[in-house]
Design a protein around this motif. Structure first.
Motif, short mmCIF file in Angstrom:
data_model
loop_
_atom_site.label_atom_id
_atom_site.label_comp_id
_atom_site.label_asym_id
_atom_site.label_seq_id
_atom_site.Cartn_x
_atom_site.Cartn_y
_atom_site.Cartn_z
N THR A 126 27.16 12.66 -34.55
CA THR A 126 28.20 13.27 -35.38
C THR A 126 29.43 13.52 -34.51
N THR A 127 30.58 13.71 -35.15
CA THR A 127 31.84 13.84 -34.42
C THR A 127 31.82 14.99 -33.42
N GLN A 128 31.17 16.10 -33.76
CA GLN A 128 31.21 17.28 -32.90
C GLN A 128 30.11 17.29 -31.83
N SER A 129 29.15 16.40 -31.91
CA SER A 129 28.07 16.38 -30.92
C SER A 129 28.59 15.87 -29.58
N PHE A 130 27.91 16.27 -28.49
CA PHE A 130 28.41 15.90 -27.17
C PHE A 130 27.34 16.07 -26.10
N MET A 131 27.64 15.51 -24.94
CA MET A 131 26.95 15.81 -23.69
C MET A 131 28.01 16.20 -22.68
N HIS A 132 27.80 17.31 -21.98
CA HIS A 132 28.70 17.75 -20.93
C HIS A 132 27.93 17.94 -19.64
N LEU A 133 28.53 17.52 -18.53
CA LEU A 133 28.04 17.78 -17.17
C LEU A 133 29.03 18.71 -16.48
N TYR A 134 28.66 20.00 -16.35
CA TYR A 134 29.54 20.99 -15.75
C TYR A 134 29.25 21.15 -14.26
N PRO A 135 30.21 20.96 -13.39
CA PRO A 135 29.96 21.14 -11.95
C PRO A 135 29.60 22.59 -11.62
N ILE A 136 28.56 22.76 -10.82
CA ILE A 136 28.19 24.09 -10.31
C ILE A 136 27.97 24.01 -8.80
N ASP A 137 28.76 23.15 -8.15
CA ASP A 137 28.67 23.02 -6.70
C ASP A 137 29.75 23.90 -6.07
N GLY A 138 30.20 23.56 -4.89
CA GLY A 138 31.28 24.30 -4.25
C GLY A 138 30.87 25.72 -3.93
N ALA A 139 31.72 26.68 -4.31
CA ALA A 139 31.47 28.08 -3.98
C ALA A 139 30.14 28.58 -4.52
N ALA A 140 29.73 28.10 -5.70
CA ALA A 140 28.47 28.55 -6.28
C ALA A 140 27.28 28.14 -5.41
N SER A 141 27.40 27.02 -4.73
CA SER A 141 26.28 26.52 -3.92
C SER A 141 26.15 27.22 -2.58
N ARG A 142 27.15 28.03 -2.21
CA ARG A 142 27.08 28.72 -0.92
C ARG A 142 26.45 30.12 -1.02
N VAL A 143 25.97 30.45 -2.20
CA VAL A 143 25.22 31.68 -2.39
C VAL A 143 23.74 31.34 -2.28
N ASP A 144 22.99 32.13 -1.52
CA ASP A 144 21.57 31.86 -1.35
C ASP A 144 20.83 32.00 -2.68
N ALA A 145 19.78 31.20 -2.85
CA ALA A 145 19.03 31.18 -4.10
C ALA A 145 18.37 32.51 -4.42
N ASP A 146 18.08 33.30 -3.39
CA ASP A 146 17.42 34.59 -3.63
C ASP A 146 18.41 35.76 -3.68
N GLU A 147 19.72 35.47 -3.62
CA GLU A 147 20.70 36.55 -3.64
C GLU A 147 20.94 37.08 -5.05
N THR A 148 20.74 36.24 -6.05
CA THR A 148 20.82 36.64 -7.46
C THR A 148 19.63 36.01 -8.18
N ALA A 149 19.45 36.39 -9.44
CA ALA A 149 18.33 35.83 -10.21
C ALA A 149 18.51 34.34 -10.48
N TRP A 150 19.73 33.86 -10.50
CA TRP A 150 20.02 32.42 -10.70
C TRP A 150 19.42 31.64 -9.53
N ASN A 151 18.53 30.72 -9.83
CA ASN A 151 17.73 30.08 -8.79
C ASN A 151 18.27 28.74 -8.30
N TYR A 152 19.03 28.02 -9.13
CA TYR A 152 19.37 26.63 -8.82
C TYR A 152 20.71 26.50 -8.10
N ARG A 153 20.79 27.11 -6.93
CA ARG A 153 22.04 27.05 -6.16
C ARG A 153 22.25 25.67 -5.53
#
Length: 464
Positions: free
Chosen positions: A350-377
């Motif tokens: 349908t016209t409104q359907s989509f796939m998006h790939l949002y970057p979460i690298d850079g500054a987000a990746s320099r936080v340790d995986a155990d520093e917050t509940a978010w695990n996929y650094r």
């Protein structure tokens, strides 16, 4: 004084009407009730026993206390964008925070204190006056509360991290009715869990965010015909890791909607990028020139604009009330086989359907995986596959497409998903999302919500 005194005769509803300052809605309030229980995802249709629209912290404390005392299934609603519909619950209590929408910006300290009923458009409006912003999503009508507690990523993530990386403190009403402040200094275990653990630990009544100097950005879409997906996606996967962190672009597949796009390309199946550069024009121009050498764009409109403008570019394309079914995955790398899966499913149903790939690298990746509940650094992208349409007759069409696409791609993923891109997918999926942090989250849950009162969410069960 309660706004609705014509109760249904239900003594539980009456208790809320007598206690809360904010309005109380229930089936006997008719059209108002139907309006208030409508959320962003039109595929969700639930009928709460009572909805309370809180005006202040005292109302939240009273609502939590009454909900617990009467044994009501309780959902928390902020902006109502949760795809799985966890902002509502059948035959239970909805604590609606949309009436709590104050914002206070401190331009000298570069912070903002935001109440949970605000949308990100509200926040952008308040902070942009001072040339400041914080990390949020890509649709300005999204609520602050749900996006933040799930982690939060958007146009500023490569430069400034996740939304939770910019959270300084939170005021929280716990399941026992206490109000506490969580920060690195106060209740640090709760503060750790709030940063990515969703709505499992209490009702946040105030968020304090760090702000950054962001005023004008260079942004907008660059799209290619869908038959250029293989070459452009391969270029994109190789380009992104070496791109300056003040240059952001997420990859998309979809179909060209109506205005503001030229009529001659309406309905075209496309792939492309949405850019947002906070750096110099020279740096942005260099990235754009490189992208144009890969394939000639079908259309592009990348220009300087105020940051709130890029934040609201999708608002009209995705109004409240459409049918949504989405699936997510974290993605560490895009192999050629993974690109081939995207090619296979790239023509959206349908016209409104989509796939998006949002970057979460850079500054987000320099936080340790155990520093917050978010695990996929260590992930590079947060992917969402979304079947969207305004017509409920197409529910099966968009759901089947999203599920089949996700099932084909999932073996190429990092395993878990951004919790805000999950439907009701079960405990195994939640454990995969939190990985090594899951046991610690269960321990914090046992400390702050041992009876699992807050369980209408992507639920983390308390440790025994």
């Amino acid at each position: 004084m309660a706004s609705h005194t014509d109760s249904s005769g239900d003594p539980i509803v009456g208790a809320f009407e007598e206690t809360l300052r904010g309005p109380v809605f229930h089936p006997a309030t008719g059209d108002e009730y139907d309006d208030v229980r409508a959320i962003y995802n039109g595929m969700i249709d639930k009928e709460p026993r009572v909805i309370v629209r809180c005006t202040d912290v005292a109302d939240v404390i009273a609502a939590v206390t009454l909900g617990r005392e009467h044994g009501l299934e309780t959902a928390i609603r902020s902006g109502g964008h949760n795809g799985a519909g966890h902002a509502l619950v059948d035959d239970g209590l909805v604590i609606d925070l949309s009436g709590m929408d104050g914002i206070r910006v401190d331009p000298d300290a570069k912070t903002a204190r935001v109440e949970p009923g605000c949308t990100w458009g509200d926040v952008d409006h308040a902070t942009h006056a001072f040339g400041l912003a914080t990390v949020s999503g890509v649709v300005s009508t999204t609520g602050v509360g749900g996006l933040t507690l799930g982690g939060g990523h958007g146009y500023l993530t490569r430069q400034y991290g996740l939304t939770i990386d910019n959270l300084l403190s939170a005021d929280v009403v716990l399941a026992d009715g206490r109000l506490v402040r969580a920060s690195r200094e106060e209740h640090p275990d709760l503060f750790w869990a709030l940063r990515g653990g969703g709505g499992n630990f209490g009702v946040v009544t105030s968020f304090e965010f760090r702000l950054h100097p962001v005023e004008t950005v260079i942004g907008g879409p660059m799209i290619w015909p869908i038959d250029r997906l293989e070459s452009t996606m391969r270029w994109y996967r190789d380009w992104l890791p070496r791109a300056p962190e003040d240059v952001y672009a997420f990859y998309l597949t979809g179909e060209v909607p109506g205005a503001p796009f030229p009529p001659e390309i309406h309905g075209e199946k496309i792939c492309g990028l949405v850019w947002c550069c906070t750096g110099s024009e020279e740096r942005a121009d260099g990235a754009l020139r490189e992208a144009r050498t890969v394939a000639e764009p079908l259309f592009e409109h990348v220009d300087p604009m105020p940051y709130p403008a890029i934040q609201s570019v999708f608002d009209d394309i995705y109004p409240p009330g459409d049918q949504w079914y989405w699936k997510g995955d974290f993605v560490a790398e895009l192999s050629d086989d993974a690109v081939a899966v995207h090619e296979r499913f790239a023509e959206v149903p349908t016209t409104q359907s989509f796939m998006h790939l949002y970057p979460i690298d850079g500054a987000a990746s320099r936080v340790d995986a155990d520093e917050t509940a978010w695990n996929y650094r260590d992930a590079t992208w947060s992917m969402v596959i979304a079947g969207v349409d305004s017509d409920a007759d197409n529910d099966d069409l968009i759901t089947d497409w999203a599920r089949e696409y996700w099932e084909a791609f999932h073996p190429h993923s990092a395993g878990g998903s951004y919790v805000n891109f999950m439907m009701d997918e079960g405990g195994d999926r939640i454990r995969a999302t939190y990985g090594d942090n899951h046991d610690r989250l269960r321990a914090v849950k046992a400390q702050y919500d041992p009876d699992n009162f807050f369980h209408v969410n992507q639920n983390i069960e308390p440790a025994a």
